[in-house]
Scaffold this active site. Structure first.
Site, PDB file in Angstrom:
ATOM      1  N   THR A  98       0.839  -1.217   0.000  1.00  0.00           N
ATOM      2  CA  THR A  98       0.000   0.000   0.000  1.00  0.00           C
ATOM      3  C   THR A  98       0.868   1.258   0.000  1.00  0.00           C
ATOM      4  OG1 THR A  98      -0.214  -0.097   2.407  1.00  0.00           O
ATOM      5  CG2 THR A  98      -2.033  -1.028   1.129  1.00  0.00           C
ATOM      6  N   CYS A 132      -2.682 -18.021 -31.169  1.00  0.00           N
ATOM      7  CA  CYS A 132      -3.466 -19.214 -31.557  1.00  0.00           C
ATOM      8  C   CYS A 132      -4.973 -18.977 -31.444  1.00  0.00           C
ATOM      9  CB  CYS A 132      -3.061 -20.420 -30.693  1.00  0.00           C
ATOM     10  SG  CYS A 132      -3.828 -20.428 -29.059  1.00  0.00           S
ATOM     11  N   ILE A 165       4.200  -0.636   7.730  1.00  0.00           N
ATOM     12  CA  ILE A 165       5.289  -1.617   7.682  1.00  0.00           C
ATOM     13  C   ILE A 165       6.586  -1.042   7.102  1.00  0.00           C
ATOM     14  CG2 ILE A 165       4.580  -2.650   5.465  1.00  0.00           C
ATOM     15  CD1 ILE A 165       5.334  -5.375   6.943  1.00  0.00           C
ATOM     16  N   CYS A 222      -1.503 -18.548 -22.168  1.00  0.00           N
ATOM     17  CA  CYS A 222      -2.653 -18.862 -23.030  1.00  0.00           C
ATOM     18  C   CYS A 222      -3.352 -20.103 -22.477  1.00  0.00           C
ATOM     19  CB  CYS A 222      -2.186 -19.098 -24.467  1.00  0.00           C
ATOM     20  SG  CYS A 222      -3.545 -19.707 -25.499  1.00  0.00           S
ATOM     21  N   CYS A 255      -2.966 -22.943 -25.680  1.00  0.00           N
ATOM     22  CA  CYS A 255      -1.708 -23.578 -26.104  1.00  0.00           C
ATOM     23  C   CYS A 255      -0.597 -23.453 -25.060  1.00  0.00           C
ATOM     24  CB  CYS A 255      -1.229 -23.003 -27.430  1.00  0.00           C
ATOM     25  SG  CYS A 255      -0.618 -21.303 -27.297  1.00  0.00           S
ATOM     26  N   ILE A 303       0.820 -10.233  -5.729  1.00  0.00           N
ATOM     27  CA  ILE A 303       0.929 -10.647  -7.131  1.00  0.00           C
ATOM     28  C   ILE A 303       1.575  -9.536  -7.952  1.00  0.00           C
ATOM     29  CG2 ILE A 303      -0.999 -12.275  -7.022  1.00  0.00           C
ATOM     30  CD1 ILE A 303      -2.862 -10.084  -8.033  1.00  0.00           C
ATOM     31  N   HIS A 341       0.231 -16.717  -4.557  1.00  0.00           N
ATOM     32  CA  HIS A 341      -0.924 -16.402  -5.406  1.00  0.00           C
ATOM     33  C   HIS A 341      -0.516 -16.006  -6.827  1.00  0.00           C
ATOM     34  CE1 HIS A 341      -3.443 -15.563  -1.525  1.00  0.00           C
ATOM     35  NE2 HIS A 341      -3.292 -16.844  -1.782  1.00  0.00           N
ATOM     36  N   SER A 373      -4.345  -9.373   6.430  1.00  0.00           N
ATOM     37  CA  SER A 373      -5.454  -9.537   7.372  1.00  0.00           C
ATOM     38  C   SER A 373      -5.558 -10.993   7.825  1.00  0.00           C
ATOM     39  CB  SER A 373      -6.768  -9.111   6.698  1.00  0.00           C
ATOM     40  OG  SER A 373      -6.993  -9.911   5.547  1.00  0.00           O
ATOM     41  N   PHE A 419      -7.063  -5.047  -0.042  1.00  0.00           N
ATOM     42  CA  PHE A 419      -8.471  -5.413  -0.173  1.00  0.00           C
ATOM     43  C   PHE A 419      -9.320  -4.878   0.985  1.00  0.00           C
ATOM     44  CE2 PHE A 419      -8.170  -9.469  -3.020  1.00  0.00           C
ATOM     45  CZ  PHE A 419      -7.987  -8.645  -4.125  1.00  0.00           C
TER      46      PHE A 419
HETATM   47  P1  NAD Z   1      -5.985  -7.617   3.013  1.00  0.00           P
HETATM   48  O1  NAD Z   1      -6.405  -6.484   2.147  1.00  0.00           O
HETATM   49  O2  NAD Z   1      -7.008  -8.587   3.422  1.00  0.00           O
HETATM   50  O3  NAD Z   1      -5.318  -7.043   4.335  1.00  0.00           O
HETATM   51  C1  NAD Z   1      -4.283  -6.102   4.277  1.00  0.00           C
HETATM   52  C2  NAD Z   1      -3.826  -5.826   5.701  1.00  0.00           C
HETATM   53  O4  NAD Z   1      -2.676  -5.001   5.610  1.00  0.00           O
HETATM   54  C3  NAD Z   1      -4.856  -5.115   6.555  1.00  0.00           C
HETATM   55  O5  NAD Z   1      -4.942  -5.786   7.816  1.00  0.00           O
HETATM   56  C4  NAD Z   1      -4.276  -3.707   6.713  1.00  0.00           C
HETATM   57  O6  NAD Z   1      -4.538  -3.169   7.998  1.00  0.00           O
HETATM   58  C5  NAD Z   1      -2.809  -3.954   6.549  1.00  0.00           C
HETATM   59  N1  NAD Z   1      -2.073  -2.812   5.982  1.00  0.00           N
HETATM   60  C6  NAD Z   1      -2.452  -1.992   4.984  1.00  0.00           C
HETATM   61  N2  NAD Z   1      -1.474  -1.104   4.715  1.00  0.00           N
HETATM   62  C7  NAD Z   1      -0.478  -1.366   5.596  1.00  0.00           C
HETATM   63  C8  NAD Z   1       0.797  -0.801   5.838  1.00  0.00           C
HETATM   64  N3  NAD Z   1       1.254   0.239   5.120  1.00  0.00           N
HETATM   65  N4  NAD Z   1       1.571  -1.312   6.817  1.00  0.00           N
HETATM   66  C9  NAD Z   1       1.117  -2.362   7.571  1.00  0.00           C
HETATM   67  N5  NAD Z   1      -0.075  -2.943   7.390  1.00  0.00           N
HETATM   68  C10 NAD Z   1      -0.855  -2.461   6.402  1.00  0.00           C
HETATM   69  O7  NAD Z   1      -4.753  -8.337   2.259  1.00  0.00           O
HETATM   70  P2  NAD Z   1      -4.254  -9.846   2.302  1.00  0.00           P
HETATM   71  O8  NAD Z   1      -4.326 -10.385   3.675  1.00  0.00           O
HETATM   72  O9  NAD Z   1      -2.960  -9.864   1.595  1.00  0.00           O
HETATM   73  O10 NAD Z   1      -5.325 -10.649   1.438  1.00  0.00           O
HETATM   74  C11 NAD Z   1      -5.801 -10.136   0.222  1.00  0.00           C
HETATM   75  C12 NAD Z   1      -5.524 -10.993  -1.007  1.00  0.00           C
HETATM   76  O11 NAD Z   1      -5.541 -10.158  -2.186  1.00  0.00           O
HETATM   77  C13 NAD Z   1      -4.171 -11.609  -1.052  1.00  0.00           C
HETATM   78  O12 NAD Z   1      -4.248 -12.770  -1.789  1.00  0.00           O
HETATM   79  C14 NAD Z   1      -3.345 -10.580  -1.801  1.00  0.00           C
HETATM   80  O13 NAD Z   1      -2.276 -11.120  -2.491  1.00  0.00           O
HETATM   81  C15 NAD Z   1      -4.305 -10.042  -2.838  1.00  0.00           C
HETATM   82  N6  NAD Z   1      -3.963  -8.639  -3.177  1.00  0.00           N
HETATM   83  C16 NAD Z   1      -2.697  -8.380  -3.629  1.00  0.00           C
HETATM   84  C17 NAD Z   1      -2.320  -7.104  -3.909  1.00  0.00           C
HETATM   85  C18 NAD Z   1      -0.894  -6.871  -4.394  1.00  0.00           C
HETATM   86  O14 NAD Z   1      -0.306  -7.747  -4.994  1.00  0.00           O
HETATM   87  N7  NAD Z   1      -0.315  -5.713  -4.065  1.00  0.00           N
HETATM   88  C19 NAD Z   1      -3.217  -6.036  -3.725  1.00  0.00           C
HETATM   89  C20 NAD Z   1      -4.521  -6.336  -3.285  1.00  0.00           C
HETATM   90  C21 NAD Z   1      -4.875  -7.650  -2.987  1.00  0.00           C
END
Ligand code: NAD
Length: 233
Positions: free
Chosen positions: A26, A151, A229, A127, A130, A103, A119, A190, A33
């Site tokens: 983030t 293809c 974080i 694809c 193919c 991801i 994930h 989360s 999410f």
């Molecule tokens: P989640 O959205 O369920 O939870 C994110 C958590 O991170 C929350 O508890 C939030 O409080 C915390 N958070 C947000 N910003 C933060 C920061 N700066 N420092 C510390 N904590 C912070 O995410 P999840 O548990 O990863 O599950 C969601 C699913 O969706 C996963 O599979 C994830 O890979 C996927 N997803 C991936 C991306 C990406 O690749 N960047 C983005 C959105 C969702």
């Protein structure tokens, strides 16, 4: 425990594994999410879990891709301080692996080598007919339209959609690293997406070295630092 005590513990650890989620990215500008400004709190006709499911992908490919290109792809995102610190720890021989639910490829962009992507990754695409592989740049050429292979087959992102199993080899290697870790730092997740969230149950190290760094507190974690974080790491 104070931040300084956490730092001392991390200093003396020799085999740190980091297990992270969307909150790690983030601070790079990619929404997670479940935060208040996360994708689940924005309004869509259908819930993101539905759109990002395998059934939906095959039944409504056009609508899937509209959402996917709009919300899941962020080509301008750069690694933040959290990604960079973890890559530094790996280079210094302190961190043995990053296990991520993300991801976005940002750990590798920061220089991390041993990254287990539970994930999958938006950077890889395949694809469905193919098996030919495509980069993200390839499929962005036709965005937001459905990307098609030479293809004629539909190209699918190499990401684990809801309803699909986790990749076997990544999963086994991730579990093996977690079992050997002397410190497990869980961050930016989360812990609600299963089976990935259950992976922390494989940690066998000292309980005081199981540490959560998350903006939102998570019940049950004795050692937790609540905040951003990137700043904390
Ligand atoms: P989640 O959205 O369920 O939870 C994110 C958590 O991170 C929350 O508890 C939030 O409080 C915390 N958070 C947000 N910003 C933060 C920061 N700066 N420092 C510390 N904590 C912070 O995410 P999840 O548990 O990863 O599950 C969601 C699913 O969706 C996963 O599979 C994830 O890979 C996927 N997803 C991936 C991306 C990406 O690749 N960047 C983005 C959105 C969702």
């Amino acid at each position: 425990m104070t931040l300084e005590e956490y730092r001392e513990r991390a200093d003396s650890a020799k085999r740190i594994v980091f297990f992270g989620g969307a909150g790690v990215s983030t601070e790079s500008g990619i929404p997670d999410f479940r935060s208040v400004d996360g994708l689940y709190n924005q309004k869509y006709d259908e819930p993101p879990e539905t759109i990002l499911s395998a059934d939906y992908f095959y039944a409504h490919t056009e609508k899937f891709y509209k959402f996917y290109f709009d919300k899941m792809i962020c080509t301008s995102a750069k690694p933040n301080a959290a990604h960079i610190k973890l890559a530094e720890w790996e280079k210094a021989g302190k961190l043995s692996a990053v296990v991520t639910q993300n991801i976005d490829g940002l750990h590798q962009a920061a220089g991390s080598k041993k990254v287990y992507e539970l994930h999958g990754s938006t950077l890889r695409n395949v694809c469905t007919h193919c098996g030919r592989r495509y980069s993200l740049a390839d499929i962005l050429k036709t965005a937001p339209n459905v990307p098609k292979c030479a293809c004629g087959g539909i190209i699918k992102p190499d990401v684990v959609l809801y309803g699909e199993p986790l990749p076997q080899i990544e999963t086994e290697r991730a579990v093996s690293e977690i079992m050997k870790a002397d410190m497990l730092i869980v961050g930016g997740t989360s812990l609600t997406v299963y089976p990935a969230a259950a992976f922390i149950g494989y940690y066998r190290g000292a309980p005081e070295n199981l540490i959560l760094i998350n903006k939102t507190p998570i019940a049950g974690f004795v050692n937790q630092l609540n905040g951003k974080i990137g700043e904390i790491l």
